[in-house]
Design an enzyme around this catalytic site. Structure first.
Site, short mmCIF file in Angstrom:
data_model
loop_
_atom_site.label_atom_id
_atom_site.label_comp_id
_atom_site.label_asym_id
_atom_site.label_seq_id
_atom_site.Cartn_x
_atom_site.Cartn_y
_atom_site.Cartn_z
N HIS A 119 -3.77 -2.36 -8.58
CA HIS A 119 -3.71 -1.51 -9.77
C HIS A 119 -4.93 -1.61 -10.65
O HIS A 119 -5.32 -0.64 -11.28
CB HIS A 119 -2.40 -1.78 -10.49
CG HIS A 119 -1.30 -1.35 -9.60
ND1 HIS A 119 -0.58 -2.24 -8.85
CD2 HIS A 119 -0.93 -0.12 -9.20
CE1 HIS A 119 0.23 -1.56 -8.07
NE2 HIS A 119 0.04 -0.28 -8.26
N ARG A 174 1.14 9.17 -11.26
CA ARG A 174 1.88 7.95 -10.88
C ARG A 174 2.55 7.37 -12.12
O ARG A 174 1.94 6.63 -12.89
CB ARG A 174 0.92 6.91 -10.30
CG ARG A 174 0.30 7.29 -8.96
CD ARG A 174 -0.70 6.22 -8.55
NE ARG A 174 -0.97 6.19 -7.14
CZ ARG A 174 -2.12 6.60 -6.58
NH1 ARG A 174 -3.07 7.10 -7.34
NH2 ARG A 174 -2.29 6.50 -5.27
N ARG A 226 5.33 12.10 -10.22
CA ARG A 226 6.02 11.35 -9.18
C ARG A 226 6.91 10.32 -9.86
O ARG A 226 6.45 9.59 -10.75
CB ARG A 226 5.03 10.64 -8.27
CG ARG A 226 5.77 9.82 -7.24
CD ARG A 226 4.89 9.06 -6.33
NE ARG A 226 4.18 7.98 -6.98
CZ ARG A 226 3.27 7.24 -6.33
NH1 ARG A 226 2.98 7.52 -5.08
NH2 ARG A 226 2.66 6.27 -6.95
N GLU A 247 5.72 9.66 3.33
CA GLU A 247 5.04 8.37 3.43
C GLU A 247 5.58 7.54 4.58
O GLU A 247 4.97 6.57 4.99
CB GLU A 247 5.19 7.60 2.11
CG GLU A 247 4.60 8.35 0.94
CD GLU A 247 4.52 7.51 -0.31
OE1 GLU A 247 3.52 6.82 -0.51
OE2 GLU A 247 5.49 7.57 -1.11
N ASN A 290 -1.94 6.84 1.95
CA ASN A 290 -2.08 5.38 1.85
C ASN A 290 -0.92 4.68 2.53
O ASN A 290 -1.10 3.78 3.35
CB ASN A 290 -2.12 4.92 0.39
CG ASN A 290 -3.20 5.59 -0.41
OD1 ASN A 290 -4.14 6.14 0.16
ND2 ASN A 290 -3.07 5.58 -1.72
N ASP A 291 0.30 5.10 2.17
CA ASP A 291 1.45 4.46 2.79
C ASP A 291 1.70 5.01 4.18
O ASP A 291 2.02 4.26 5.11
CB ASP A 291 2.70 4.66 1.91
CG ASP A 291 2.78 3.57 0.85
OD1 ASP A 291 2.65 2.39 1.23
OD2 ASP A 291 2.97 3.90 -0.33
N ARG A 348 -1.90 -1.97 4.17
CA ARG A 348 -3.00 -1.42 3.36
C ARG A 348 -3.60 -2.46 2.43
O ARG A 348 -4.68 -2.26 1.88
CB ARG A 348 -2.50 -0.20 2.56
CG ARG A 348 -1.49 -0.54 1.48
CD ARG A 348 -0.81 0.70 0.91
NE ARG A 348 -1.39 1.12 -0.34
CZ ARG A 348 -0.83 2.01 -1.16
NH1 ARG A 348 0.32 2.58 -0.85
NH2 ARG A 348 -1.41 2.36 -2.28
N CYS A 384 -1.91 13.86 -0.92
CA CYS A 384 -2.57 13.03 -1.94
C CYS A 384 -2.87 11.70 -1.25
O CYS A 384 -2.77 11.59 -0.06
CB CYS A 384 -1.68 12.88 -3.17
SG CYS A 384 -0.04 12.25 -2.82
C1 PEP Z 1 0.18 7.03 -1.03
O1 PEP Z 1 0.88 6.14 -0.56
O2 PEP Z 1 -0.65 7.68 -0.37
C2 PEP Z 1 0.28 7.36 -2.46
C3 PEP Z 1 -0.35 8.39 -2.96
O3 PEP Z 1 1.02 6.54 -3.23
P1 PEP Z 1 0.54 5.11 -3.76
O4 PEP Z 1 -0.89 4.92 -3.36
O5 PEP Z 1 0.76 5.12 -5.22
O6 PEP Z 1 1.48 4.21 -3.01
MG MG Z 2 2.62 5.42 -1.64
#
Ligand code: PEP
Ligand code: MG
Length: 754
Positions: free
Chosen positions: A365, A472, A508, A607, A630-631, A641, A678
């Protein structure tokens, strides 16, 4: 060797004088060892210093043969001295020559000495040397004697750190030249920066090591400890909505540590021996850091981190405003071992030129906050805080992922050229701001902003984004020490909507758990947090919290349109349960306030791979889907990750991942679900090109990526490229990324990479 407090204090005073004296290093060191030996009635006192290769070189002794100085060299782990260095902790041995690690060096004349005490000389978590005391008689050194020698070692660290042990043979102690160094890191926020190091963790200057009035000092320490306990108790007594009661809760551990009498007693003892309160805490911090460097067990590491955090908190309480790092108006680069998002936000307006963190995860974060602030940031730099001193000049190359410490002129000139080039590029992107993201063959796409802080919204206009594609909401929770109340949430969401007039904003819902841990929510420790009780799973199990958030979103929208999306949905049932709660809250809010959003859109994040096979069930229920790369990629490839050694190992630009996304795209088209993406991948122009070629019309990314992605889109003849792209996906060669790069070049697509 005898021990008594007045003698130790006297010793500290004498050392203080010696530190202030000028003069030749070698004779200063001789005086130091003589003084330590005589005050402590030891037959031998020696200092060993590590050289660049890690060898331990005897640089001063009282009691061993003088000709051994500069000549006795021990391997990094050789002998008892090597053992102390490797363990980074004191060792007291009754009969040294009989110890299995004893290494006999005839040149030292060491054989008659039996009792041995060795303590590491620590600086910034590194063992830079070892200080020993020896006696003829067989005996075991007591705890107080060990403490005393450790304290002396701390003072010595300041004296010997700049000595180059290689230059002692000829009798002169040369200052260790502090060479330029280049360290590799991971780019958390792209950019270039130049400035002086400002250490985030409080630094105790050598001049503040000694107390002039011991009683005053003990009193300061007692008051600071009281303040620390109170501040932690306050943090514990937050919001009534504390959930769960896991006894291993982070805050509770913190509290236990802060109330631990042995920790406090050790600090008081340092003060009794003549140290200032700050120096006594610093001594404890050095030990915690050194143990942290060698600890492997993750649980122990966490505890040591907690202890170090407590040391730092206590130093800040003692220092008041003085203890805060000073960011000069111009040219400061923040150097931190790890940083919480809230801590980083405190520097938001300080005009930092760069941020450096030892912490390794780009999706942490603090990294996301750094991106929101748009400050060039590198992370995952091992040993960062032990290699940089306050005030060192630094070049933060967060384009190529390199940190240059104390750069020479040639590096600085090259840096200036790169800055000039970068500003040219930025100017070219800025010129595209008001132009549409339209392909050469006339297809309009939407480029949106990923945000999480109100601060992000400031870049909405500047970047030319069409709206917010991912807000977020959990960030508000992560950056505050208590759970935000309903009103706080309503106000934030309203401000976000107001800052994006006429533009869509996709909120979200809470995505907590995994790496997004709130101290306020006593979450259990999990073996695999990424696969655990997180996100929508957690929200559906904590309905009070979840419904409060939904209510806040609805109230914030008033009668304006509202767009909500649910994260980490794995089954259609989860989506329906969440949507059901949302709709009930809409009705209740309407009954209570007479208002409801005039239009509500509900979307789902893709995800988990499982959801891709259930899109049929979402037809007519979910208006849109947003791929969270990302997830999704961590689950698709089974690669965490947050673990640097695997997080970059697999490529989204690969036949397997793109075929999967192609299937998702076809399913969405069949079932009338709008497609967006995203997650970090959308910010790479090559990945964005793949998404566009697969039919995604809506891409959400961080502000800095919008310019390069727009330029790519405006150079793209989509229909022509897509045909060749699908062909390549059907018949990939071994180096698929290169195959696509070549294809893009053939089609004249302007990419930022490759
Ligand atoms: C993701 O997982 O791609 C996402 C946008 O959510 P976060 O990075 O907040 O888990
Ligand atoms: Mg995510």
């Amino acid at each position: 060797m005898a021990y008594n407090l007045p003698a130790t204090r006297l010793l500290m005073n004498r050392l203080r004088q010696m530190m202030a004296e000028d003069g030749e290093t070698r004779s200063r060191l001789d005086n130091v060892v003589r003084l330590i030996a005589s005050t402590m009635v030891a037959d031998v006192c020696s200092i060993y210093l590590r050289d660049r290769s890690g060898q331990l070189i005897l640089i001063a002794t009282e009691g061993l043969k003088p000709e051994a100085v500069g000549n006795t060299r021990l391997g990094a782990t050789e002998g008892l001295v090597g053992l102390v260095s490797r363990r980074a902790e004191p060792m007291a041995i009754q009969d040294a020559p009989r110890h299995p690690s004893f290494s006999y060096r005839p040149e030292t004349g060491e054989d008659p000495f039996h009792a041995f005490l060795g303590v590491p000389i620590l600086r910034g978590g590194r063992v830079i040397g070892v200080l020993t005391a020896q006696n003829r008689t067989e005996r075991v050194f007591g705890d107080e004697e060990i403490d005393t020698l450790q304290t002396i070692a701390m003072v010595l660290a300041e004296i010997v750190d700049r000595i180059d042990p290689e230059h002692l043979e000829n009798g002169n102690g040369h200052e260790r030249t502090r060479n330029p160094a280049s360290l590799r890191g991971r780019v958390f926020c792209e950019g270039l920066g130049y400035g002086r190091a400002v250490l985030h963790d409080p630094v105790v200057p050598a001049a503040k090591f000694f107390a002039s009035d011991q009683e005053v000092e003990a009193d300061r320490l007692t008051r600071a400890l009281g303040g620390l306990k109170k501040s932690i108790d306050r943090m514990m007594a937050i919001d009534g909505a504390v959930l769960g009661d896991d006894p291993r809760d982070v805050m509770e551990t913190y509290r236990l540590l802060a109330h631990d009498p042995s920790w406090a007693e050790k600090l008081q003892e340092g003060v009794r021996s003549g140290l200032s309160a700050e120096a006594s805490i610093d001594r404890a911090r050095r030990e915690h850091r050194a143990r942290l460097q060698s600890a492997r067990d993750p649980y122990l590491r966490e505890r040591l981190h907690d202890l170090e955090d407590l040391d730092n908190r206590l130093l800040r309480i003692l220092g008041g405003d003085e203890g805060r790092p000073v960011i000069s108006e111009e040219r400061s680069v923040l150097v931190a071992r790890r940083l919480g998002p809230a801590e980083l936000l405190e520097y938001a307006n300080a005009g930092l030129r760069g941020i450096l963190m030892e912490e390794a995860a780009a999706s942490s974060h603090a990294a996301i906050v750094a991106r929101a602030l748009g400050i060039p940031t590198l992370g995952g730099i091992e040993g960062l805080t032990t290699r940089i001193d306050q005030g060192d000049w630094l070049i933060v190359d967060a384009e190529q992922g390199v940190l240059h410490v104390r750069p020479d002129d040639a590096l600085y000139d090259a840096y200036k050229d790169r800055v000039a080039l970068r500003s040219e590029r930025q100017a070219a992107y800025a010129a595209l701001r008001d132009k549409p993201a339209r392909t050469k063959d006339g297809k309009d796409l939407h480029l949106m902003l990923n945000a999480g802080l109100e601060l992000d919204l400031d870049t909405l206009d500047q970047s030319g984004a069409d709206g917010v594609g991912l807000f977020r909401t959990e960030f508000q929770f992560l950056v505050s020490e208590t759970l935000p109340r309903l009103d706080d949430q309503v106000q934030l969401y309203r401000r976000v909507l107001d800052k994006a007039p006429g533009k869509p904003v996709i909120f979200r819902t809470l995505d907590l758990g995994g790496d997004k841990v709130l101290p306020a929510l006593n979450l259990q420790r999990e073996e695999n947090p990424a696969l655990g009780w997180r996100s929508i799973r957690f929200a559906l199990d904590h309905r009070g919290l979840f419904r409060r958030q939904l209510r806040a979103l609805i109230r914030a929208a008033g009668e304006d349109p509202l767009t909500v999306m649910f994260p980490m949905v794995t089954t259609p049932a989860e989506f329906f349960a969440a949507k059901d709660l949302l709709m009930k809250e809409v009705e209740w809010t309407y009954e209570a306030t007479g208002k409801r959003p005039r239009h509500i859109e509900v979307g789902v994040m893709l995800e988990t791979p499982a959801l891709a096979f259930s899109l049929k069930e979402l037809a007519g229920e979910a208006e849109f889907l947003s791929v969270g790369t990302n997830d999704l990629m961590q689950f698709f490839y089974a690669a965490d990750r947050m673990t640097p050694s695997v997080s970059d190992r697999y490529d989204l630009v690969s036949p397997s991942a793109l075929r999967f996304l192609k299937m998702v795209s076809e399913e969405c088209r069949t079932h009338g679900i709008r497609m967006s993406a995203c997650g970090e991948a959308t910010g790479s122009t090559l990945s964005a090109l793949c998404f566009v070629a697969l039919g995604f019309t809506n891409l959400s990314m961080s502000a800095g990526s919008i310019g390069p992605v727009k330029r790519m889109i405006r150079s793209l003849d989509l229909a022509a490229f897509r045909a060749d792209f699908l062909d390549a996906l059907d018949k990939p060669n071994d180096a698929f990324r290169n195959q696509l790069l070549a294809l893009a070049a053939e089609h004249g697509v302007e990419l930022a990479e490759g």
